[in-house]
Design a protein around this motif. Sequence first.
Motif, mmCIF file in Angstrom:
data_model
loop_
_atom_site.group_PDB
_atom_site.id
_atom_site.type_symbol
_atom_site.label_atom_id
_atom_site.label_comp_id
_atom_site.label_asym_id
_atom_site.label_seq_id
_atom_site.Cartn_x
_atom_site.Cartn_y
_atom_site.Cartn_z
ATOM 1 N N MET A 61 0.171 -6.495 -2.939
ATOM 2 C CA MET A 61 -0.819 -5.475 -2.625
ATOM 3 C C MET A 61 -0.152 -4.113 -2.442
ATOM 4 S SD MET A 61 -3.871 -6.841 -2.549
ATOM 5 C CE MET A 61 -4.867 -5.825 -1.482
ATOM 6 N N ALA A 62 1.060 -4.088 -1.874
ATOM 7 C CA ALA A 62 1.760 -2.821 -1.686
ATOM 8 C C ALA A 62 2.123 -2.181 -3.015
ATOM 9 C CB ALA A 62 3.004 -3.048 -0.832
ATOM 10 N N ARG A 63 2.412 -2.964 -4.056
ATOM 11 C CA ARG A 63 2.764 -2.415 -5.346
ATOM 12 C C ARG A 63 1.623 -1.651 -5.988
ATOM 13 N NH1 ARG A 63 5.662 -7.358 -6.301
ATOM 14 N NH2 ARG A 63 3.904 -8.134 -7.549
ATOM 15 N N ILE A 64 0.388 -2.046 -5.636
ATOM 16 C CA ILE A 64 -0.767 -1.349 -6.220
ATOM 17 C C ILE A 64 -1.350 -0.330 -5.240
ATOM 18 C CG2 ILE A 64 -1.298 -3.242 -7.783
ATOM 19 C CD1 ILE A 64 -3.471 -4.150 -5.852
ATOM 20 N N GLY A 65 -0.613 -0.060 -4.122
ATOM 21 C CA GLY A 65 -1.021 0.982 -3.176
ATOM 22 C C GLY A 65 -2.089 0.562 -2.180
ATOM 23 N N LEU A 66 -2.319 -0.739 -2.031
ATOM 24 C CA LEU A 66 -3.351 -1.220 -1.113
ATOM 25 C C LEU A 66 -2.711 -1.926 0.084
ATOM 26 C CD1 LEU A 66 -5.903 -2.682 -3.694
ATOM 27 C CD2 LEU A 66 -5.860 -0.396 -2.708
#
Length: 378
Positions: free
Chosen positions: A143-148
């Motif tokens: 989720m962090a890789r997609i900014g969420l």
Amino acid sequence: MFGYRVPAPNEALLISGRKQRGADALPFKIVTGHGAFVVPIFSKATRLTLAMQEAEVEEDCYTQQGLTLHVQAVIAFKVGDDHESIAAAARRFQGDQSQMPVLVGRIFSGHLRSIIGSMTVEAIIREQQTLADAIVDASKTEMARIGLEIDSLQISSIHDKGVGYIKALAAPHQARVNQEANVAQAVADQASAMARQESTRNQAEYARQTAIAQARYQAEIDQAQQTAAQAGPLAAAQAQQHVLAEQALVAQKNAELRQAQLIAEVIRPAQAEAERIVTLARADADATKLSAEAAAAQGRIALDQMMIEQLPDLLRAAAEGLQGANLTVLDGAEGLNSVVASLAAQGTMLLDAVRKGMTATPAAEPTTSTDVARRDAG
């Protein structure tokens, strides 16, 4: 102002079209919390939501025991507040932000199937929060890789699609719960019965106390009414007593007045008359006494005069008697004087003897009216 854009508190403003400086420069400028100028034609401004969003997951998963479980979950997520997360989310969802919940649901479906496959039905039922924490931890990096970023994950339902395994697992517990419920119900019924009996007793006691109080109040009312009914005759009797007392006081005053009148009209005049008679009698007695004393004094004076007149004769007779006597006079003239003095003394003694004899003669009893009145008063 023309060309000035201000993002909402839950938005990020993405300004593109101008060349950004630096090797790591982004193709757009991120503006949050304040406004910025957007030059028309040369720049373009778009907005990326930073608000909270939801994604639903509904998946059939196989457990470690090979049983199929239908799991439903709800994920709450949002774009991260830092520029790196905003930039990552902008690159992926700026064209169609509605794809965020779809992608999040797919990511969590995969992690949900993976983690449930390593757990038994009993563990899944008992440790649902552990299952949710494990899914969140497994999806954080992706989720962090997609900014969420994930705020929470809640499993809303788990069932075995009608197989009855979960129900069978719950049967012993349900039986125990039912037993405890029956016992609790019996205790509650007993307590309820006791409470009803206690309430009945309390009501009966309250009714008894109420009846006693009503009887006491009625007795007080009757007594008050009787007292009020007797108040008139009692007041009249008290008034009559006051009248009789006043009449007795008046009679006493009249008697005292009559007594005073009797004293003034009868007793005092009688006492005055008696005192007058006694005073007259005393005055008469005093006058008589004075008269008697005066008469006695006159008699003594007359006697003394007669004795004085006869004294020379007595002395002469005594002297004549001494003429023939043979007397021897000693001491010459002094002896003669003593003889003369002795004769004079004998004459004086004779005069006193005669006077005493006349004085000792009782006076005659008075016969005046004053003496009679005194004797009568005595």
